[in-house]
Design a protein around this motif. Structure first.
Motif, PDB file in Angstrom:
ATOM      1  N   SER A 130      10.003  51.034  -9.372  1.00 47.76           N
ATOM      2  CA  SER A 130       8.798  50.340  -9.975  1.00 47.76           C
ATOM      3  C   SER A 130       7.724  50.080  -8.594  1.00 47.76           C
ATOM      4  O   SER A 130       6.622  49.745  -8.992  1.00 47.76           O
ATOM      5  CB  SER A 130       9.060  49.143 -10.971  1.00 47.76           C
ATOM      6  N   VAL A 131       8.333  50.198  -7.641  1.00 51.85           N
ATOM      7  CA  VAL A 131       7.695  49.966  -6.179  1.00 51.85           C
ATOM      8  C   VAL A 131       7.283  50.947  -5.388  1.00 51.85           C
ATOM      9  O   VAL A 131       8.269  51.782  -5.183  1.00 51.85           O
ATOM     10  CB  VAL A 131       8.294  48.777  -5.473  1.00 51.85           C
ATOM     11  N   GLY A 132       6.078  51.370  -4.940  1.00 53.76           N
ATOM     12  CA  GLY A 132       6.064  52.228  -3.806  1.00 53.76           C
ATOM     13  C   GLY A 132       4.961  53.613  -4.463  1.00 53.76           C
ATOM     14  O   GLY A 132       4.613  54.233  -3.475  1.00 53.76           O
ATOM     15  N   GLY A 133       4.918  53.706  -5.716  1.00 56.09           N
ATOM     16  CA  GLY A 133       3.765  54.667  -6.178  1.00 56.09           C
ATOM     17  C   GLY A 133       4.362  56.060  -6.360  1.00 56.09           C
ATOM     18  O   GLY A 133       3.603  56.873  -6.589  1.00 56.09           O
ATOM     19  N   LYS A 134       5.512  56.369  -6.325  1.00 57.32           N
ATOM     20  CA  LYS A 134       6.065  57.794  -6.510  1.00 57.32           C
ATOM     21  C   LYS A 134       6.213  57.927  -8.197  1.00 57.32           C
ATOM     22  O   LYS A 134       6.922  57.101  -8.737  1.00 57.32           O
ATOM     23  CB  LYS A 134       7.409  57.940  -5.682  1.00 57.32           C
ATOM     24  N   THR A 135       5.451  58.942  -8.556  1.00 55.90           N
ATOM     25  CA  THR A 135       5.522  59.207  -9.952  1.00 55.90           C
ATOM     26  C   THR A 135       5.765  60.688 -10.251  1.00 55.90           C
ATOM     27  O   THR A 135       5.526  61.504  -9.177  1.00 55.90           O
ATOM     28  CB  THR A 135       4.216  58.869 -10.775  1.00 55.90           C
ATOM     29  N   ALA A 136       6.514  61.060 -11.033  1.00 53.33           N
ATOM     30  CA  ALA A 136       6.921  62.387 -11.322  1.00 53.33           C
ATOM     31  C   ALA A 136       7.620  62.672 -12.634  1.00 53.33           C
ATOM     32  O   ALA A 136       8.144  61.708 -13.135  1.00 53.33           O
ATOM     33  CB  ALA A 136       7.830  62.783 -10.144  1.00 53.33           C
ATOM     34  N   ILE A 137       7.652  63.933 -12.976  1.00 52.56           N
ATOM     35  CA  ILE A 137       8.663  64.352 -13.983  1.00 52.56           C
ATOM     36  C   ILE A 137       9.619  65.452 -13.421  1.00 52.56           C
ATOM     37  O   ILE A 137       9.528  65.996 -12.329  1.00 52.56           O
ATOM     38  CB  ILE A 137       8.039  65.105 -15.178  1.00 52.56           C
ATOM     39  N   ASN A 138      10.698  65.650 -14.196  1.00 51.74           N
ATOM     40  CA  ASN A 138      11.668  66.762 -13.988  1.00 51.74           C
ATOM     41  C   ASN A 138      11.271  68.055 -14.387  1.00 51.74           C
ATOM     42  O   ASN A 138      10.686  68.136 -15.560  1.00 51.74           O
ATOM     43  CB  ASN A 138      12.988  66.221 -14.292  1.00 51.74           C
ATOM     44  N   THR A 139      11.641  69.276 -13.623  1.00 51.52           N
ATOM     45  CA  THR A 139      11.565  70.604 -14.190  1.00 51.52           C
ATOM     46  C   THR A 139      12.773  71.322 -14.168  1.00 51.52           C
ATOM     47  O   THR A 139      13.757  70.752 -13.637  1.00 51.52           O
ATOM     48  CB  THR A 139      10.410  71.179 -13.681  1.00 51.52           C
ATOM     49  N   ALA A 140      12.893  72.468 -14.829  1.00 49.40           N
ATOM     50  CA  ALA A 140      13.955  73.472 -14.478  1.00 49.40           C
ATOM     51  C   ALA A 140      14.554  73.452 -13.290  1.00 49.40           C
ATOM     52  O   ALA A 140      15.662  73.927 -12.800  1.00 49.40           O
ATOM     53  CB  ALA A 140      13.815  74.679 -15.428  1.00 49.40           C
ATOM     54  N   ALA A 141      13.744  73.894 -12.444  1.00 50.68           N
ATOM     55  CA  ALA A 141      13.717  73.788 -10.837  1.00 50.68           C
ATOM     56  C   ALA A 141      14.449  72.608 -10.264  1.00 50.68           C
ATOM     57  O   ALA A 141      15.149  72.909  -9.236  1.00 50.68           O
ATOM     58  CB  ALA A 141      12.421  74.093 -10.237  1.00 50.68           C
ATOM     59  N   GLY A 142      14.145  71.477 -10.584  1.00 49.68           N
ATOM     60  CA  GLY A 142      14.834  70.310 -10.075  1.00 49.68           C
ATOM     61  C   GLY A 142      14.221  68.950 -10.358  1.00 49.68           C
ATOM     62  O   GLY A 142      13.345  69.018 -11.294  1.00 49.68           O
ATOM     63  N   LYS A 143      14.698  67.867  -9.818  1.00 53.44           N
ATOM     64  CA  LYS A 143      14.232  66.413 -10.398  1.00 53.44           C
ATOM     65  C   LYS A 143      12.977  66.139  -9.193  1.00 53.44           C
ATOM     66  O   LYS A 143      12.882  66.403  -8.125  1.00 53.44           O
ATOM     67  CB  LYS A 143      15.440  65.576  -9.650  1.00 53.44           C
ATOM     68  N   ASN A 144      12.001  65.642 -10.115  1.00 54.19           N
ATOM     69  CA  ASN A 144      10.973  64.791  -9.416  1.00 54.19           C
ATOM     70  C   ASN A 144      10.009  65.953  -8.608  1.00 54.19           C
ATOM     71  O   ASN A 144       9.284  65.407  -7.532  1.00 54.19           O
ATOM     72  CB  ASN A 144      11.315  63.674  -8.576  1.00 54.19           C
ATOM     73  N   LEU A 145       9.839  67.273  -8.868  1.00 53.39           N
ATOM     74  CA  LEU A 145       9.268  68.270  -8.391  1.00 53.39           C
ATOM     75  C   LEU A 145       7.797  68.406  -8.784  1.00 53.39           C
ATOM     76  O   LEU A 145       6.952  69.114  -7.821  1.00 53.39           O
ATOM     77  CB  LEU A 145      10.083  69.595  -8.369  1.00 53.39           C
TER      78      LEU A 145
END
Length: 370
Positions: free
Chosen positions: A139-154
């Motif tokens: 929740s801290v630090g501002g990293k946001t992402a989704i996962n894709t077939a290629a990998g996590k948080n890409l």
């Protein structure tokens, strides 16, 4: 109550840690409820546990609330759920001055934060984390992402929240396994650069997992303060400083990929095994004593957490796991930086790791676990 601050100039924000904060959530979030409305995103499990009382408080305070619920689980960090969420926000008539509230664990924070970064070219969002892992890390630090077939948080963006509200009391609804997964991220801060905090974890880890209030508060505040300090020094991970927060993640993400990014191996569990592997690999390279790695493994084992590839349900050989690592977003110029250690509390970024050697090491770990 403890108030911490992430010092990022115009993007600075406060993090409030207060037991029972959700019992007065309307007061806490009022500054961001523009136009007397609030748009909330949560998952099906959190909605069942916490939404009725939050909705009642908002109604009493005269704040209109609209809720979007996504299925619980890491699988919802996806293109499909991102599309559904952004369509819902646009259908709700969101304006750039509105704030989106993320109520949930790391999946909800990542998904909501990413949606906030792109809808109307960027809206504010507030984090209200409800898992230990989210409270001390995501929740801290501002990293946001989704996962894709290629990998996590890409696929994602750096998008800082405007405020983070942490209520340790909500953790009483967490299953023990989720608490243990989050606890791995607590221990991480001791392993990065605070050996005395790791000593404290060894002495008090069982009390943290049992939810003993004063001990739990100390674990959360210490962890958040450590992350705030590191993020304030290197917001976008352009230097090696913020990269230290990835301890255990390069190995851990490969383990998650092998097990399908789901319930078979939770993110925090993967990071815990990843940290043990990082220290064992450091010892193999002569950087630290093997006793340090085994001390960390013993602590996680005493907390009923996985510590080996076998424990994690990982069957892929070293070459396959390294292949997952090649998709890591930190890959640059054909080189993947690794977080290694010269001892407990002495993590550093290593830029000369041979992936073939890592594959051989992982095969050795498989053989030793049999």
């Amino acid at each position: 109550m403890a108030r911490l601050n992430i010092a990022l100039g115009q993007r600075s924000y406060d993090i409030d840690v207060e037991a029972g904060a959700l019992d007065d959530v309307a007061t806490h979030i009022a500054p961001w409820a523009k136009r007397g409305r609030s748009l909330w995103v949560t998952d099906s499990t959190v909605a069942r546990h916490h939404w009725p009382r939050i909705a009642a408080q908002l109604e009493s305070a005269g704040i209109a609330a609209e809720l979007h619920v996504v299925p619980a689980g890491e699988a919802s960090k996806s293109w499909a759920e991102l599309a559904r969420l952004t369509d819902w926000l646009l259908g709700a008539g969101i304006e750039r001055s509105d704030t989106i509230f993320a109520l949930g664990g790391g999946m909800i924070g990542d998904l909501t934060g990413f949606a906030a970064s792109i809808v109307k070219r960027g809206c504010d969002f507030v984090q209200v984390p409800t898992t230990l892992l989210a409270q001390v890390d995501s929740s801290v630090g501002g990293k946001t992402a989704i996962n894709t077939a290629a990998g996590k948080n890409l696929v994602g963006a750096f998008h800082q929240p405007r405020f983070v509200l942490i209520d340790p009391q909500v953790l009483a609804t967490l299953p023990p396994r989720e608490m243990r997964a989050g606890y791995a991220e607590v221990v991480k801060y001791g392993l990065i650069d605070d050996a005395p905090f790791f000593d404290w974890c060894e002495a008090h880890g069982a009390d943290v997992l049992a939810g003993e209030p004063q001990v739990l508060d100390h674990a959360i505040v210490t962890s958040v303060a450590a992350k705030a300090r590191i993020v304030g020094e290197d917001e976008r991970e352009t230097k090696d400083r913020r990269a230290l927060l990835n301890l255990g993640h390069t190995f851990g993400h490969a383990l998650e990929a092998d097990t399908g990014f789901g319930e078979r191996l939770l993110h925090g569990e993967a990071v815990g095994v990843g940290m043990v592997l990082a220290l064992r690999y450091s010892a193999r390279r002569g950087l630290c004593d093997l006793a340090d790695a085994e001390r960390v493994a013993a602590h996680f084992g005493a907390c009923a957490m996985p510590v080996t590839l076998h424990d994690a349900g990982v069957t892929a050989d070293g070459a396959a796991l390294v292949d997952h690592m090649r998709h890591d977003k930190k890959m640059a110029g054909g080189t993947l930086p690794f977080l290694l250690a010269r001892g407990i509390g002495q993590t550093f970024v290593c830029h000369d790791v041979d992936l073939a050697d890592v594959a051989q090491f992982l095969d050795e770990q498989h053989r030793q676990a049999r």
